[in-house]
Design a protein around this motif. Sequence first.
Motif, PDB file in Angstrom:
ATOM      1  N   THR A 102     -18.230 -17.220  -0.203  1.00 35.39           N
ATOM      2  CA  THR A 102     -18.034 -18.429  -1.015  1.00 35.39           C
ATOM      3  C   THR A 102     -18.016 -18.161  -2.520  1.00 35.39           C
ATOM      4  OG1 THR A 102     -20.396 -18.917  -1.221  1.00 35.39           O
ATOM      5  CG2 THR A 102     -19.245 -19.792   0.738  1.00 35.39           C
ATOM      6  N   GLY A 103     -18.552 -17.028  -2.952  1.00 34.06           N
ATOM      7  CA  GLY A 103     -18.662 -16.744  -4.376  1.00 34.06           C
ATOM      8  C   GLY A 103     -19.847 -17.426  -5.034  1.00 34.06           C
ATOM      9  N   ARG A 104     -20.615 -18.192  -4.270  1.00 39.01           N
ATOM     10  CA  ARG A 104     -21.774 -18.912  -4.796  1.00 39.01           C
ATOM     11  C   ARG A 104     -22.875 -17.925  -5.195  1.00 39.01           C
ATOM     12  NH1 ARG A 104     -26.492 -21.798  -2.503  1.00 39.01           N
ATOM     13  NH2 ARG A 104     -26.053 -20.709  -0.579  1.00 39.01           N
ATOM     14  N   VAL A 105     -23.487 -18.163  -6.348  1.00 39.70           N
ATOM     15  CA  VAL A 105     -24.601 -17.324  -6.810  1.00 39.70           C
ATOM     16  C   VAL A 105     -25.842 -17.687  -5.999  1.00 39.70           C
ATOM     17  CG1 VAL A 105     -26.115 -16.750  -8.744  1.00 39.70           C
ATOM     18  CG2 VAL A 105     -23.662 -17.062  -9.126  1.00 39.70           C
ATOM     19  N   LEU A 106     -26.395 -16.683  -5.312  1.00 41.95           N
ATOM     20  CA  LEU A 106     -27.596 -16.873  -4.498  1.00 41.95           C
ATOM     21  C   LEU A 106     -28.863 -16.499  -5.253  1.00 41.95           C
ATOM     22  CD1 LEU A 106     -26.163 -15.296  -1.221  1.00 41.95           C
ATOM     23  CD2 LEU A 106     -26.252 -17.735  -1.829  1.00 41.95           C
ATOM     24  N   GLU A 107     -28.765 -15.495  -6.106  1.00 41.95           N
ATOM     25  CA  GLU A 107     -29.908 -15.020  -6.902  1.00 41.95           C
ATOM     26  C   GLU A 107     -29.374 -14.568  -8.257  1.00 41.95           C
ATOM     27  OE1 GLU A 107     -33.218 -14.198  -5.806  1.00 41.95           O
ATOM     28  OE2 GLU A 107     -32.986 -14.516  -3.660  1.00 41.95           O
ATOM     29  N   ARG A 108     -30.143 -14.837  -9.291  1.00 45.81           N
ATOM     30  CA  ARG A 108     -29.867 -14.311 -10.631  1.00 45.81           C
ATOM     31  C   ARG A 108     -31.214 -13.983 -11.246  1.00 45.81           C
ATOM     32  NH1 ARG A 108     -25.511 -14.825 -14.162  1.00 45.81           N
ATOM     33  NH2 ARG A 108     -24.608 -16.411 -12.814  1.00 45.81           N
ATOM     34  N   ARG A 109     -31.400 -12.689 -11.543  1.00 40.49           N
ATOM     35  CA  ARG A 109     -32.700 -12.250 -12.076  1.00 40.49           C
ATOM     36  C   ARG A 109     -32.499 -11.231 -13.186  1.00 40.49           C
ATOM     37  NH1 ARG A 109     -35.830 -10.977  -6.640  1.00 40.49           N
ATOM     38  NH2 ARG A 109     -35.605 -12.987  -5.631  1.00 40.49           N
TER      39      ARG A 109
END
Length: 157
Positions: A102-109
Amino acid sequence: MAFHDSTVWIKLGIVAILSWAAICGASVPPQIQAVKVRMFLQYSGELSPPLSGNEVLWNVVAGGGDVSQPTSAALVDVVVSGTVDKFDRKQLVELVVKSERTGRVLERRKGTLGLFGPSSETHVGFWLSSVGCEPLVITASIAGNSKVLTVPFRCGE
């Protein structure tokens, strides 16, 4: 013979420049060298060897595929190179984990760099607590430099 001689002079020039930079205390900007994923093995509590990209990662949450035990968590190890004995808390590694479908961001850290050791490397770890069925695209970045790793998790009957 002339080519060999010129190659030697070029190599000596590079060594001289690098030595001069080291003596003057010049800093090498941090660079992402590798992004490695190790699965957390639920029976033993150990980490798998880094995934090579050749594994079958089908139903790993139930112990399927090429992972030796059920797993639903992973350690992402970002290997960064820089200047030996340099420490800069302002430099951050950013990790972005997206769904490949989907290209959806699941995690950003973001993670802080440690001290660069004798090998000019430091490791920044990121724990992913819920993995196993969603194919992932993992991007690690620092100072305009990045590496991307795709982890092809899948689940189904």
